[in-house]
Design a protein around this motif. Structure first.
Motif, PDB file in Angstrom:
ATOM      1  N   PRO A 130       4.458  10.533  17.208  1.00 19.66           N
ATOM      2  CA  PRO A 130       5.120   9.760  18.233  1.00 19.66           C
ATOM      3  C   PRO A 130       5.866   8.685  17.784  1.00 19.66           C
ATOM      4  O   PRO A 130       5.595   7.964  16.872  1.00 19.66           O
ATOM      5  CB  PRO A 130       3.826   9.022  19.145  1.00 19.66           C
ATOM      6  N   ALA A 131       7.290   8.780  18.375  1.00 15.39           N
ATOM      7  CA  ALA A 131       8.323   7.644  17.836  1.00 15.39           C
ATOM      8  C   ALA A 131       7.978   6.359  18.577  1.00 15.39           C
ATOM      9  O   ALA A 131       8.173   6.332  19.676  1.00 15.39           O
ATOM     10  CB  ALA A 131       9.372   8.330  17.857  1.00 15.39           C
ATOM     11  N   PHE A 132       8.028   5.307  17.754  1.00 14.82           N
ATOM     12  CA  PHE A 132       7.644   4.089  18.534  1.00 14.82           C
ATOM     13  C   PHE A 132       8.994   3.492  19.090  1.00 14.82           C
ATOM     14  O   PHE A 132       8.902   3.004  20.327  1.00 14.82           O
ATOM     15  CB  PHE A 132       7.072   3.078  17.388  1.00 14.82           C
ATOM     16  N   ASP A 133      10.120   3.506  18.456  1.00 13.59           N
ATOM     17  CA  ASP A 133      11.221   2.785  18.967  1.00 13.59           C
ATOM     18  C   ASP A 133      11.731   3.521  20.225  1.00 13.59           C
ATOM     19  O   ASP A 133      11.989   2.844  21.113  1.00 13.59           O
ATOM     20  CB  ASP A 133      12.218   3.043  17.834  1.00 13.59           C
ATOM     21  N   PRO A 134      11.841   4.856  20.250  1.00 14.88           N
ATOM     22  CA  PRO A 134      12.344   5.628  21.468  1.00 14.88           C
ATOM     23  C   PRO A 134      11.188   5.015  22.551  1.00 14.88           C
ATOM     24  O   PRO A 134      11.493   4.963  23.841  1.00 14.88           O
ATOM     25  CB  PRO A 134      12.662   7.086  21.319  1.00 14.88           C
ATOM     26  N   GLY A 135       9.992   5.081  22.296  1.00 10.53           N
ATOM     27  CA  GLY A 135       8.984   4.547  23.241  1.00 10.53           C
ATOM     28  C   GLY A 135       9.136   3.479  23.761  1.00 10.53           C
ATOM     29  O   GLY A 135       8.890   3.111  25.062  1.00 10.53           O
ATOM     30  N   LEU A 155       6.991  15.785   9.176  1.00 10.81           N
ATOM     31  CA  LEU A 155       5.755  15.112   9.575  1.00 10.81           C
ATOM     32  C   LEU A 155       5.849  13.991  10.691  1.00 10.81           C
ATOM     33  O   LEU A 155       5.283  14.111  11.771  1.00 10.81           O
ATOM     34  CB  LEU A 155       4.956  14.345   8.263  1.00 10.81           C
ATOM     35  N   LEU A 156       7.154  13.239  10.644  1.00 10.62           N
ATOM     36  CA  LEU A 156       7.427  12.306  11.761  1.00 10.62           C
ATOM     37  C   LEU A 156       7.607  13.101  12.824  1.00 10.62           C
ATOM     38  O   LEU A 156       7.588  12.546  13.849  1.00 10.62           O
ATOM     39  CB  LEU A 156       8.415  11.309  11.137  1.00 10.62           C
ATOM     40  N   ALA A 157       8.335  14.128  12.784  1.00 13.03           N
ATOM     41  CA  ALA A 157       8.965  14.935  13.882  1.00 13.03           C
ATOM     42  C   ALA A 157       7.778  14.965  14.846  1.00 13.03           C
ATOM     43  O   ALA A 157       7.718  15.436  15.922  1.00 13.03           O
ATOM     44  CB  ALA A 157       9.555  16.071  13.600  1.00 13.03           C
TER      45      ALA A 157
END
Length: 728
Positions: A496-501, A491-493
């Motif tokens: 949107p990922a906050f940390d890489p953002g 699901l997380l994949a």
């Protein structure tokens, strides 16, 4: 030191529990209405006791965990400053005082998170925490300034004792700015990503930061300002939405983790979201649940972090997949984990059980009650499962394959988790020990008529049914955790990922800064001067256009004045000669001499004499400098000359119109009269201009002379260097 602070704060318990807050104030900036003040009431005293009490155990724990570190002294210094900053924050009586300590917690946490500064990841995560919380701090400062403007005071005691700001025109901007500060500090969605990354700090820091300090600052601020900003639709919707989303999302993310420290970090997000959620309400049950859960979380979270540190210290790993059967080699650590884990899971007779019961009772008073209750049950069930992963899985079952043979930690590392875990049991069995402080916070600080009662057994009711459902659902989640982890990862994949953002945001910001620097910092003095004068002309022109002042234009001057004016204009034209430096210098000197003649005509011979001396000296110095400078070929085109002439004309016109607008009004002789009356009496001088420069404004004159002297030294160094190169 921390233990002494605990004892000192404990002496205020009788007075605060009796409903008599203590106010301590020292003057700081009285002209601005700002003082260095401290407020000790139910809410601030709970925080102060937790900060100092947990801090004392953290300091003791740190001596066993990293006492042999070569930089341990520096670590203790940072941790002490962190503790004192947090104490100043929660005890601050004044908004400006609170903000100062608020920023100090950001700075000191940056130093602690990046303590292992040789690690690039630690440096990166420390900077991330600093930038996120610092940006929120700037928003908070703006909110505090608006709040002080709206209420007429920066004194929290006065603001909180008033009618509140809910009906003020500035309420919504104040609320948004304050919530930005609180949400970034307490890592609410979408600012949650920095908190798990703060695990780069040593474990004692993580235990302290996640339990009683730093991240609790945001929820403290929400609780403190609840009487002044709460009980509105905007307050309720924002806190309910953000708190519920943070609590549920963090619980899901916590179940996915296999690193025990990271799992605990996400459960901190769950707790902060839950407290934020219940601060959205305005009922005794909701606010009692928020205050009680604050205490519950501080006790079990600090204990579990210290347990995880002991496991890492004793086995060399925090990976739950490699751990198991540690109860034989680490029985005291297992006992501390069981006590703290039971409180985290909300099992009776721990204080965590009481806190969970209050959460369920309070959820019924929040809107929409069904959605909130379902969300709280889901978050608690997930926490039940995570408590099993952290406190049960490493100590039971088959022995794991750890990097080295497990061994029990020293007494310094065991005292903290055992004491805090034991307090969870003591306060659960004796809820009356906690009730007076909760009452003081809910009634005295949060403005409620009463607080809900803390009972280990409240009978068969809806909270009991929900608790049993939580245990059943939590057990199923624990048993199916491996399969659920895969689903959560899938699901997380897709999200949107906050940390890489964040990294991409910083890269884009750096690129923008480089582009801006290349655009602005061209290295050409003419462009810098042109930009400065354009801004000056625009500001003056815009002001004149908006104000539309009446202009006083009097052309009835004598023929001599007109001749001098023509002399000045001719000098200005000569100064713009493009191919002769000597002509430029002569033109500038001509303008200066013309100004000196104006001074003489209007009866200021001393000022005129000074002006003539300056012009003469300037011409001589320029001439000497010209002998040293290399030949320069002018590259200005006709369009550049025209552009510079337009800029100069615009500035001159705006300045002229500004002076004409000012001279319409009668001269305010307030300062002039003072100098006339006191020039001789106080400074014993007959020349008023000289007295002003040498006595009344001596420091201004000294500063100007210093600037001229430094500029002269710089010019001398440049010319000397040029002369030396010529000789070589």
């Amino acid at each position: 030191m921390a233990l002494a602070l605990v004892i000192a704060f404990a002496t205020w318990l009788p007075q605060v529990q009796a409903g008599e807050p203590a106010l301590v104030t020292w003057g700081w900036a009285p002209s601005l209405g700002i003082s260095l003040g401290f407020l000790i009431d139910g809410l601030s005293l709970i925080f102060a006791l937790l900060i100092a009490g947990v801090g004392a155990l953290i300091f003791l724990y740190a001596t066993g965990y990293m006492g042999d570190h070569p930089q341990f002294g520096r670590f203790v210094l940072f941790l002490s400053a962190f503790m004192l900053s947090m104490l100043g924050l929660v005890l601050a009586r004044d908004l400006i005082t609170l903000f100062v300590f608020w920023e100090l917690t950001s700075v000191t946490s940056y130093l602690l998170i990046g303590f292992n500064h040789e690690n690039p990841q630690a440096r990166r995560n420390a900077l991330q925490a600093m930038l996120v919380t610092g940006a929120g701090g700037l928003a908070l400062l703006a909110g505090f300034i608006l709040m002080g403007t709206a209420s007429g005071s920066y004194d929290l005691a006065q603001i909180l004792s008033g009618e509140g700001l809910q009906r003020h025109a500035l309420y919504l901007p104040v609320l948004i700015l304050v919530l930005l500060g609180a949400f970034t500090k307490s890592a609410q969605v979408p600012f949650h990503f920095w908190l798990p990354n703060a695990m780069a700090a040593p474990t004692p820091v993580s235990a302290y930061l996640h339990s009683a300090t730093m991240v609790k600052a945001g929820v403290y601020l929400l609780a403190r300002l609840h009487p002044a900003l709460g009980d509105t639709a905007a307050w309720t919707v924002m806190l309910t939405t953000v708190g519920l989303v943070t609590a549920v999302m963090a619980s899901v993310l916590a179940l996915r983790q296999t690193d025990l420290k990271t799992a605990l970090a996400y459960t901190t997000l769950m707790a902060l979201g839950t407290i934020t959620l219940f601060l959205a309400g305005g009922t005794p049950y909701a606010l009692t649940a928020a205050v009680s859960f604050l205490i519950v979380h501080s006790l079990y979270k600090a204990a579990l972090f210290m347990v995880v540190g002991a496991i890492d210290h004793g086995t060399g790993t925090r990976d739950v997949a490699l751990l198991g059967g540690l109860r034989r080699a680490m029985p005291l650590t297992a006992l501390a984990a069981a006590l703290a884990g039971a409180s985290m899971a909300g099992l009776p007779p721990m204080i965590g059980w009481i806190g969970k019961e209050l959460l369920y009772a309070g959820s019924a008073t929040l809107a929409p009650s069904v959605l909130v209750t379902v969300g709280v049950v889901a978050a608690n069930a997930l926490m039940f499962a995570v408590a099993g992963v952290v406190a049960l899985r490493p100590f039971w079952g088959a022995e794991g394959k750890t990097p080295h043979a497990p061994h029990e930690a020293g007494w310094q590392m065991l005292t903290g988790p055992l004491v805090l875990g034991g307090l969870g049991l003591v306060f659960g069995l004796g809820a009356g020990l906690v009730q007076p402080m909760v009452d003081a916070a809910v009634t005295g600080s949060l403005g409620q008529p009463r607080a809900a009662a803390l009972h280990l057994w409240a009978g068969v009711n809806l909270p009991l049914v929900l608790s049993l459902a939580t245990f059943a659902l939590g057990t199923l989640i624990y048993l199916a955790r491996e399969r659920l982890r895969g689903g959560i990862a899938a699901l997380l994949a897709r999200l949107p990922a906050f940390d890489p953002g964040w990294d991409r945001f910083l890269d884009a910001f750096r690129a923008f800064a480089c582009w801006q620097a290349r655009l602005i910092q061209t290295g050409r003095l003419t462009q810098y001067l042109a930009a400065s004068f354009i801004v000056l002309a625009l500001v003056l022109g815009a002001t004149l256009a908006v104000k539309r002042p009446v202009l006083a234009l009097d052309l009835s001057a004598s023929l001599l004045v007109w001749i001098i004016a023509g002399f000045i204009v001719a000098g200005a034209a000569l100064a713009m000669t493009p191919h002769s430096r000597i002509a430029n210098i002569g033109g500038i000197g001509t303008v200066g001499i013309g100004v000196a003649l104006i001074f003489i005509f209007f009866g200021a011979p001393d000022v005129a004499t000074t002006q003539l001396m300056v012009e003469t000296l300037s011409a001589v110095l320029f001439g000497i400098a010209m002998l040293r400078l290399p030949g320069i070929v002018e590259r200005r085109t006709g369009s550049q000359q025209l552009r510079h002439a337009v800029i100069a004309g615009a500035v001159g016109l705006c300045m002229t119109l500004t002076v004409l607008a000012i001279t319409v009004h009668p001269l305010d002789r307030h300062i002039t009269g003072y100098f006339e009356e006191n020039s001789y009496l106080l400074a014993h001088g007959l020349n008023i201009v000289n007295v002003i420069l040498v006595d009344f404004r001596a420091f201004d004159t000294f500063g100007e002379l210093t600037v001229v002297l430094l500029a002269s030294l710089g010019a001398y160094a440049v010319l000397k260097r040029r002369s030396g190169r010529a000789r070589r």
